[in-house]
Enzyme design. Structure first.
Site, short mmCIF file in Angstrom:
data_model
loop_
_atom_site.label_atom_id
_atom_site.label_comp_id
_atom_site.label_asym_id
_atom_site.label_seq_id
_atom_site.Cartn_x
_atom_site.Cartn_y
_atom_site.Cartn_z
N TYR A 21 0.85 -1.20 0.00
CA TYR A 21 0.00 0.00 0.00
C TYR A 21 0.87 1.24 0.00
CZ TYR A 21 -2.83 3.74 2.08
OH TYR A 21 -3.43 4.96 2.34
N LYS B 83 1.40 4.15 -2.80
CA LYS B 83 0.98 5.51 -2.50
C LYS B 83 2.12 6.49 -2.79
CE LYS B 83 -2.48 6.82 -0.87
NZ LYS B 83 -3.76 7.24 -1.53
N1 LIG Z 1 -8.43 5.58 6.13
C1 LIG Z 1 -7.29 6.17 6.52
O1 LIG Z 1 -6.91 6.13 7.70
C2 LIG Z 1 -6.45 6.88 5.50
C3 LIG Z 1 -6.77 6.87 4.14
N2 LIG Z 1 -5.98 7.55 3.26
C4 LIG Z 1 -6.33 7.61 1.83
O2 LIG Z 1 -7.64 8.17 1.74
C5 LIG Z 1 -8.31 7.67 0.57
C6 LIG Z 1 -9.69 7.17 0.95
O3 LIG Z 1 -9.51 6.20 1.92
P1 LIG Z 1 -10.81 5.53 2.60
O4 LIG Z 1 -11.97 6.45 2.43
O5 LIG Z 1 -10.41 5.09 3.95
O6 LIG Z 1 -11.00 4.22 1.68
P2 LIG Z 1 -12.33 3.52 1.18
O7 LIG Z 1 -11.94 2.12 0.82
O8 LIG Z 1 -13.44 3.74 2.14
O9 LIG Z 1 -12.68 4.33 -0.17
C7 LIG Z 1 -11.97 4.14 -1.36
C8 LIG Z 1 -12.96 4.17 -2.51
O10 LIG Z 1 -12.24 4.00 -3.74
C9 LIG Z 1 -13.01 3.19 -4.58
N3 LIG Z 1 -12.19 2.51 -5.60
C10 LIG Z 1 -11.23 1.58 -5.37
N4 LIG Z 1 -10.73 1.15 -6.54
C11 LIG Z 1 -11.39 1.81 -7.54
C12 LIG Z 1 -11.33 1.79 -8.95
N5 LIG Z 1 -10.50 0.97 -9.62
N6 LIG Z 1 -12.14 2.60 -9.65
C13 LIG Z 1 -12.99 3.44 -8.99
N7 LIG Z 1 -13.12 3.51 -7.66
C14 LIG Z 1 -12.31 2.69 -6.94
C15 LIG Z 1 -13.67 2.16 -3.64
O11 LIG Z 1 -14.81 1.57 -4.24
C16 LIG Z 1 -14.00 3.03 -2.42
O12 LIG Z 1 -15.31 3.53 -2.48
C17 LIG Z 1 -7.39 6.59 0.00
O13 LIG Z 1 -6.67 7.11 -1.09
C18 LIG Z 1 -6.42 6.27 1.15
O14 LIG Z 1 -5.16 5.86 0.65
C19 LIG Z 1 -4.89 8.27 3.65
C20 LIG Z 1 -4.53 8.30 4.98
C21 LIG Z 1 -5.26 7.60 6.01
C1 LIG Z 2 -5.75 -2.18 19.68
C2 LIG Z 2 -5.30 -2.41 18.28
C3 LIG Z 2 -3.78 -2.45 18.14
C4 LIG Z 2 -5.88 -1.33 17.39
C5 LIG Z 2 -5.62 -1.55 15.91
C6 LIG Z 2 -5.94 -0.27 15.17
C7 LIG Z 2 -5.49 -0.33 13.72
C8 LIG Z 2 -6.50 -1.12 12.90
C9 LIG Z 2 -5.35 1.10 13.22
C10 LIG Z 2 -4.37 1.90 14.12
C11 LIG Z 2 -3.61 2.87 13.20
C12 LIG Z 2 -4.42 2.81 11.91
C13 LIG Z 2 -3.80 3.34 10.66
C14 LIG Z 2 -4.22 2.84 9.43
C15 LIG Z 2 -5.18 1.67 9.32
C16 LIG Z 2 -5.80 1.23 10.66
C17 LIG Z 2 -4.80 1.32 11.80
C18 LIG Z 2 -3.61 0.41 11.53
C19 LIG Z 2 -3.61 3.33 8.14
C20 LIG Z 2 -2.56 2.29 7.74
C21 LIG Z 2 -4.67 3.45 7.00
C22 LIG Z 2 -4.08 3.95 5.69
C23 LIG Z 2 -3.08 5.02 5.80
O1 LIG Z 2 -2.87 5.73 4.83
C24 LIG Z 2 -2.24 5.16 7.04
C25 LIG Z 2 -1.66 6.58 7.17
C26 LIG Z 2 -2.98 4.75 8.30
C27 LIG Z 2 -2.06 4.79 9.52
C28 LIG Z 2 -2.87 4.50 10.79
#
Ligand SMILES: NC(=O)C1=CN([C@@H]2O[C@H](COP(=O)(O)OP(=O)(O)OC[C@H]3O[C@@H](n4cnc5c(N)ncnc54)[C@H](O)[C@@H]3O)[C@@H](O)[C@H]2O)C=CC1
Ligand SMILES: CC(C)CCC[C@@H](C)[C@H]1CC[C@H]2C3=C(CC[C@]12C)[C@@]1(C)CCC(=O)[C@@H](C)[C@@H]1CC3
Length: 347
Positions: free
Chosen positions: A143, A147
Site C-alpha cells: 500500500y 501511495k
Molecule cells: N483511512 C485512513 O486512515 C487513511 C486513508 N488515506 C487515503 O484516503 C483515501 C480514501 O480512503 P478511505 O476512504 O479510507 O478508503 P475507502 O476504501 O473507504 O474508499 C476508497 C474508494 O475508492 C473506490 N475505488 C477503489 N478502486 C477503484 C477503482 N479501480 N475505480 C474506482 N473507484 C475505486 C472504492 O470503491 C472506495 O469507495 C485513500 O486514497 C487512502 O489511501 C490516507 C490516509 C489515512
Molecule cells: C488495539 C489495536 C492495536 C488497534 C488496531 C488499530 C489499527 C487497525 C489502526 C491503528 C492505526 C491505523 C492506521 C491505518 C489503518 C488502521 C490502523 C492500523 C492506516 C494504515 C490506513 C491507511 C493510511 O494511509 C495510514 C496513514 C494509516 C495509519 C494509521
C-alpha cells in the site's frame, strides 16, 4: 487567495468510500456541484450525479470529467488488504490514467488524497515536516509503496495547464469509518485488545475525517496560477498528537470495552509479525492469507509518528475544525452497533 468556487463542478473519484462520501457532503455544503465516480455504489443523494466505473479505464472516466473544474482523487484499494497487483493497478497505473483523462478532458486541477505513510518506514517520526522527510526507502507494505508512486506521479504532473496538490492525512477516523473503529472493535470482541505494544508512550496523529475534508477543499480553492501550493504535498492532521494507547483506550472504553493493560515487548511483536508475513509469502502460491498482525500495524502501534502541518496553515489557511475531544465524541456516538454487548447485560 482562495478562488470563488460557488457552483463550480467537481468529480470525487472514490466518492462512495469513507472519506469520499464525507468529502461530497462537505463540498455540497460549500456550494460545489458534485459528481461521483466509483467502481461501486454505496449511497444515494439526489444532489449528486453518480458515474459507476473503473478509474483504470479512460473510457469510463471521460464522461464523468465533462465540464469539471477540479478532480478529487481519493480512491484506493483497502490499505490493509495487501493485494500487491491491485495496489499497483489502481494506485499507480490507475492514477496515471486519471491524469491522462483529466488532461484530455481539459480539467485544470486535481487534489490527490495521498497518505502520511509515504514517508514512514517504521522508524519514529516526531513533528515531521514535508520538506525534511524523503519518501520511505523501504516501505513496510505494498500500500505504502504504491501511495509513494501515486503521489510522486501526481506532483510531477503539475504544470501551468494542470495544477496538482497532494494531501497527506494520517489515521483518519470518524462516522462510517471502515477500518480503524471496526477493526479495533473486532479485535476487542475477540479479546485481542488486552495488550499494549511497547511501553505505551508512543505519540501519534489521528485525524478526524471532517478536518481531512476541510483540508481537501482548501487545497482545491488555493491551487491555481501563481499558488505556492501547486505541485506540493501537505500534512493534514488534528494538530493534537496523542499517545497511541491513550487514543485507543478512549475509543475502546467509550464503546464499553476494557482498556488495554498488559505490556508486550515491541521487538517481540515485530519479529512475530515479520515471521507471519514470511509464512504468508511462502504459502501464497497455494493459499492467500493476510495475518491480522502485520509489521505495519505493529510499527504504527508501537512507534512515534506525528506530523507538522504548519505548511498547510501557511499555504492553504488550514486549521483543524474539530478537536480530538469533539471528534472522539462524534465517532463513538455514531457507532451504537459497535458498543460492547456485554456492557448492556452488565448495566
Ligand atoms: N483511512 C485512513 O486512515 C487513511 C486513508 N488515506 C487515503 O484516503 C483515501 C480514501 O480512503 P478511505 O476512504 O479510507 O478508503 P475507502 O476504501 O473507504 O474508499 C476508497 C474508494 O475508492 C473506490 N475505488 C477503489 N478502486 C477503484 C477503482 N479501480 N475505480 C474506482 N473507484 C475505486 C472504492 O470503491 C472506495 O469507495 C485513500 O486514497 C487512502 O489511501 C490516507 C490516509 C489515512
Ligand atoms: C488495539 C489495536 C492495536 C488497534 C488496531 C488499530 C489499527 C487497525 C489502526 C491503528 C492505526 C491505523 C492506521 C491505518 C489503518 C488502521 C490502523 C492500523 C492506516 C494504515 C490506513 C491507511 C493510511 O494511509 C495510514 C496513514 C494509516 C495509519 C494509521
Amino acid at each position: 487567495m482562495a478562488a470563488s468556487v460557488k457552483n463550480k463542478k467537481c468529480l470525487v473519484i472514490g466518492g462512495c468510500g469513507f472519506l469520499g462520501r464525507h468529502l461530497c457532503e462537505g463540498l455540497l455544503e460549500r456550494g460545489w456541484t458534485v459528481n461521483v465516480f466509483d467502481i461501486r455504489s454505496t449511497f444515494e443523494d439526489s444532489r449528486i450525479k453518480f458515474f459507476i466505473g473503473d478509474l483504470c479505464k479512460k473510457e469510463d472516466l471521460l464522461p464523468a470529467l465533462e465540464g469539471v473544474y477540479c478532480v478529487f482523487h481519493c480512491a484506493s484499494p483497502a490499505p490493509l488488504s495487501n493485494n500487491k497487483a491491485l495496489f499497483y493497478k489502481v494506485n499507480y497505473e490507475g492514477t496515471r490514467n486519471v491524469i491522462e483523462a483529466c488532461k484530455e478532458a481539459g480539467v485544470k486541477r486535481m487534489v490527490l488524497t495521498s497518505s502520511a505513510s509515504v514517508v514512514y518506514e517504521g522508524k519514529g517520526i516526531r513533528n515531521g515536516r514535508e520538506e525534511e522527510l524523503p519518501y520511505a526507502a523501504k516501505p513496510l507494505d505494498y500500500y505504502t509503496e504504491t501511495k509513494i508512486l501515486q503521489e510522486r506521479t501526481s506532483l510531477e504532473a503539475n504544470s501551468d495547464d494542470f495544477y496538482t496538490v497532494a494531501i497527506r492525512p494520517h489515521g483518519i477516523f470518524g462516522p462510517r469509518d471502515l477500518q480503524l473503529v471496526p477493526i479495533t472493535v473486532d479485535m476487542a470482541r475477540k479479546g485481542k485488545t488486552k495488550f499494549i505494544i511497547g511501553d505505551g508512550k508512543n505519540v501519534v496523529d489521528f485525524t478526524y475525517v471532517g478536518n481531512v475534508v476541510h483540508g481537501h477543499i482548501l487545497a482545491a480553492e488555493h491551487i491555481g496560477p501563481g499558488s505556492p501550493a501547486n505541485g506540493k504535498a501537505y500534512h493534514i492532521t488534528n494538530d493534537e498528537p496523542i499517545f497511541f494507547w491513550t487514543f485507543m483506550t478512549r475509543l475502546l472504553t467509550g464503546l464499553g470495552y476494557p482498556a488495554p493493560r498488559i505490556h508486550l515487548p515491541y521487538s517481540l511483536l515485530y519479529v512475530v509479525a515479520l515471521f507471519l508475513q514470511f509464512v504468508a509469502w511462502i504459502v501464497s502460491p497455494l493459499v492467500i492469507f493476510t495475518p491480522s498482525l502485520s509489521p505495519m500495524k505493529v510499527a504504527l502501534a508501537g512507534t512515534d509518528h506525528f506530523y507538522n502541518c504548519e505548511n498547510a496553515k501557511r499555504d492553504l489557511g488550514y486549521s483543524p475544525v474539530f478537536t480530538l475531544d469533539q471528534a472522539l465524541k462524534l465517532t463513538i456516538e455514531s457507532y451504537p452497533e459497535m458498543r460492547n454487548p456485554e456492557e448492556k447485560k452488565g448495566s
